[in-house]
Design an enzyme around this catalytic site. Structure first.
Site, PDB file in Angstrom:
ATOM      1  N   ARG A  35       0.815  -1.217   0.000  1.00  0.00           N
ATOM      2  CA  ARG A  35       0.000   0.000   0.000  1.00  0.00           C
ATOM      3  C   ARG A  35       0.848   1.266   0.000  1.00  0.00           C
ATOM      4  NH1 ARG A  35      -4.799  -2.295   3.910  1.00  0.00           N
ATOM      5  NH2 ARG A  35      -6.098  -2.997   2.192  1.00  0.00           N
ATOM      6  N   LYS A 197     -19.297 -18.015  -0.609  1.00  0.00           N
ATOM      7  CA  LYS A 197     -20.759 -17.972  -0.493  1.00  0.00           C
ATOM      8  C   LYS A 197     -21.459 -17.187  -1.585  1.00  0.00           C
ATOM      9  CE  LYS A 197     -21.035 -18.458   4.496  1.00  0.00           C
ATOM     10  NZ  LYS A 197     -21.292 -17.736   5.740  1.00  0.00           N
ATOM     11  N   GLY A 353     -11.027  -8.928  -2.001  1.00  0.00           N
ATOM     12  CA  GLY A 353     -10.827  -9.975  -0.994  1.00  0.00           C
ATOM     13  C   GLY A 353      -9.753 -10.981  -1.332  1.00  0.00           C
ATOM     14  N   GLY A 376     -13.211  -4.425  -0.081  1.00  0.00           N
ATOM     15  CA  GLY A 376     -14.619  -4.024   0.052  1.00  0.00           C
ATOM     16  C   GLY A 376     -15.013  -2.978  -0.976  1.00  0.00           C
TER      17      GLY A 376
HETATM   18  P1  AMP Z   1     -14.544 -14.999  -0.535  1.00  0.00           P
HETATM   19  O1  AMP Z   1     -13.990 -14.193   0.597  1.00  0.00           O
HETATM   20  O2  AMP Z   1     -16.028 -15.025  -0.604  1.00  0.00           O
HETATM   21  O3  AMP Z   1     -13.878 -14.662  -1.851  1.00  0.00           O
HETATM   22  O4  AMP Z   1     -14.195 -16.513  -0.204  1.00  0.00           O
HETATM   23  C1  AMP Z   1     -12.887 -16.979  -0.164  1.00  0.00           C
HETATM   24  C2  AMP Z   1     -12.866 -18.287   0.549  1.00  0.00           C
HETATM   25  O5  AMP Z   1     -13.627 -19.236  -0.131  1.00  0.00           O
HETATM   26  C3  AMP Z   1     -11.474 -18.874   0.662  1.00  0.00           C
HETATM   27  O6  AMP Z   1     -11.076 -18.818   2.002  1.00  0.00           O
HETATM   28  C4  AMP Z   1     -11.645 -20.300   0.175  1.00  0.00           C
HETATM   29  O7  AMP Z   1     -11.015 -21.250   1.014  1.00  0.00           O
HETATM   30  C5  AMP Z   1     -13.133 -20.495   0.219  1.00  0.00           C
HETATM   31  N1  AMP Z   1     -13.580 -21.550  -0.699  1.00  0.00           N
HETATM   32  C6  AMP Z   1     -13.340 -21.635  -2.017  1.00  0.00           C
HETATM   33  N2  AMP Z   1     -13.847 -22.784  -2.516  1.00  0.00           N
HETATM   34  C7  AMP Z   1     -14.430 -23.428  -1.500  1.00  0.00           C
HETATM   35  C8  AMP Z   1     -15.118 -24.678  -1.376  1.00  0.00           C
HETATM   36  N3  AMP Z   1     -15.314 -25.462  -2.432  1.00  0.00           N
HETATM   37  N4  AMP Z   1     -15.565 -25.034  -0.164  1.00  0.00           N
HETATM   38  C9  AMP Z   1     -15.368 -24.236   0.897  1.00  0.00           C
HETATM   39  N5  AMP Z   1     -14.743 -23.049   0.857  1.00  0.00           N
HETATM   40  C10 AMP Z   1     -14.268 -22.644  -0.323  1.00  0.00           C
END
Ligand code: AMP
Length: 395
Positions: A35, A197, A353, A376
């Site tokens: 940064r 999610k 993220g 974010g």
């Molecule tokens: P996000 O912050 O929503 O981009 O989510 C990132 C997280 O999603 C990471 O920590 C990954 O370990 C998790 N992730 C990716 N694929 C999977 C999966 N198939 N099952 C569980 N967690 C997952």
């Protein structure tokens, strides 16, 4: 859109909101200086114009004035990176700051103490913003990471510089990259959305369906879609309450002519662990007790083809649990595909993220067109929101 090029900073004091919210170790040493390095072009340009810089930032989430969150810890690192001595004001407002700012000569830098030592900062307090505004002639916002917050230093302070405000180089680049993807990217435009999610990405997906030709959905989100379509997902992560929404997204995509690509196979494991037993299986036939933790080889082949046919690529979110070595392959392969497509002329933007962490961890940083610095803020931009920090400059 006013940028640094619209001003001559000779004999002017720039009040710059930077994002120096960097990680420190237990000895208060900076462990990732990205940064600070990112803010360098803006600061150097102003100094070279013959101006001076008053730098303001937050660090962490202090409760009142806490030494561990003092920005004084990062002075050696800033001096190292900029090659210029950095003066320090132990309070971001008040007499000391005003005197030190007034005494600044062309080519000099003053760093203000952590803005969040005052709760007025995050409250967007106008009187506090007015006090900050006394410290400079021209307000420059170069902090994309906080542009989605209507805080005193990121948004409210701009009111006191009706004519004299602009974007720094970093923020301008962030805005241009997002525009390039969302508004005038060469077709076909592809978005790759991974991560855990559906619920955290739903607004992004809905907004993006109007902008893209292809959408790859991967990571944990996959299974909500697959189960909604009647597949067997074993113990894979799933948001049952989001299944109707998943079907709605698929329907909308079809109506809008967006081609959705979901994994066709996965690396399934019998536990959420790097030591688990694994097998490759059809994404719709995951055995009971097993869970999909990464995209399988057939999926990666399909994704590689789509990525290499695309001229504009946005990547947000890993394709698997990349933190565990045995389930990182999908994310690495996707990074390789995007790197190759970029080499062949595509514009690629990575942001929001965990994808940034993955890109850095696997060394793709220099092989994509642009890596966003704001998690974010990036997500909210992709959701189609106007960020308050950006609106305040455009006003
Ligand atoms: P996000 O912050 O929503 O981009 O989510 C990132 C997280 O999603 C990471 O920590 C990954 O370990 C998790 N992730 C990716 N694929 C999977 C999966 N198939 N099952 C569980 N967690 C997952």
């Amino acid at each position: 859109m006013k940028t640094l090029n619209d001003f001559n900073f000779k004999d002017k004091k720039a009040l710059i909101r930077v994002d120096f919210n960097v990680p420190l170790n237990e000895n208060f040493e900076v462990t990732d200086d990205t940064r600070i390095v990112s803010a360098k072009p803006t600061i150097i340009k102003i100094l070279e114009d013959g101006g001076s810089c008053v730098l303001m930032s937050h660090l962490g989430r202090p409760k009142g004035k806490q030494n561990e969150f003092s920005l004084k810890h990062i002075i050696p690192k800033i001096e190292d990176i900029l090659g210029v001595e950095v003066k320090f004001a132990s309070n971001c407002i008040g007499e000391e700051a005003e005197e030190k700012a007034a005494a600044l000569k062309p080519g000099e830098i003053l760093l203000l103490e952590n803005l969040r030592f005052h709760e007025e900062e995050t409250k967007g307090d106008k009187a506090f913003a007015k006090k900050l505004s006394k410290l400079g002639d021209i307000y420059v916002n170069d902090a994309f990471g906080t542009a989605h917050r209507a805080h005193a230093s990121t948004t409210i302070v701009a009111e006191f510089f009706p004519e004299n405000k602009c974007f720094g180089n970093l923020l301008a680049k962030e805005i241009e990259s997002i525009k390039k993807v969302m508004e005038h990217g060469d077709k076909p435009v592809l978005a790759v959305l991974g991560g855990a999610k559906v619920s955290s990405k739903i607004t992004v997906i809905e907004n993006i369906l109007d902008k893209v030709d292809h959408l790859i959905i991967g990571g944990g989100m996959t299974f909500t879609f697959v189960k909604a379509q009647g597949g067997k997902i074993g113990n894979s992560i799933c948001e049952d309450d989001k299944m109707p929404l998943a079907l709605e997204i698929l329907k909308q995509a079809e109506e809008k002519g967006v081609k959705i690509h979901l994994p066709v196979d996965v690396v399934a494991a019998d536990a959420f662990s790097n030591d688990a037993n694994t097998q490759i299986c059809d994404v719709r036939q995951i055995p009971t007790g097993w869970q999909g933790l990464d995209a399988g080889p057939d999926s990666l082949e399909i994704f590689d083809r789509v990525v290499n046919e695309s001229k504009t690529i946005l990547w947000n979110g890993p394709l698997g649990v990349f933190e565990l070595e045995n389930f990182a392959k999908g994310t690495i392969e996707l990074g390789n595909s995007i790197a190759e497509s970029t080499k062949n002329g595509a514009f690629s933007l990575v942001g929001g993220g965990d994808s940034v962490a993955a890109v850095k961890q696997f060394g793709f940083e220099d092989k994509v067109s642009y890596v966003s610095t704001g998690g974010g803020a990036m997500l909210e931009s992709l959701e189609g929101k106007t960020l308050p920090g950006i609106a305040a400059i455009l006003d």
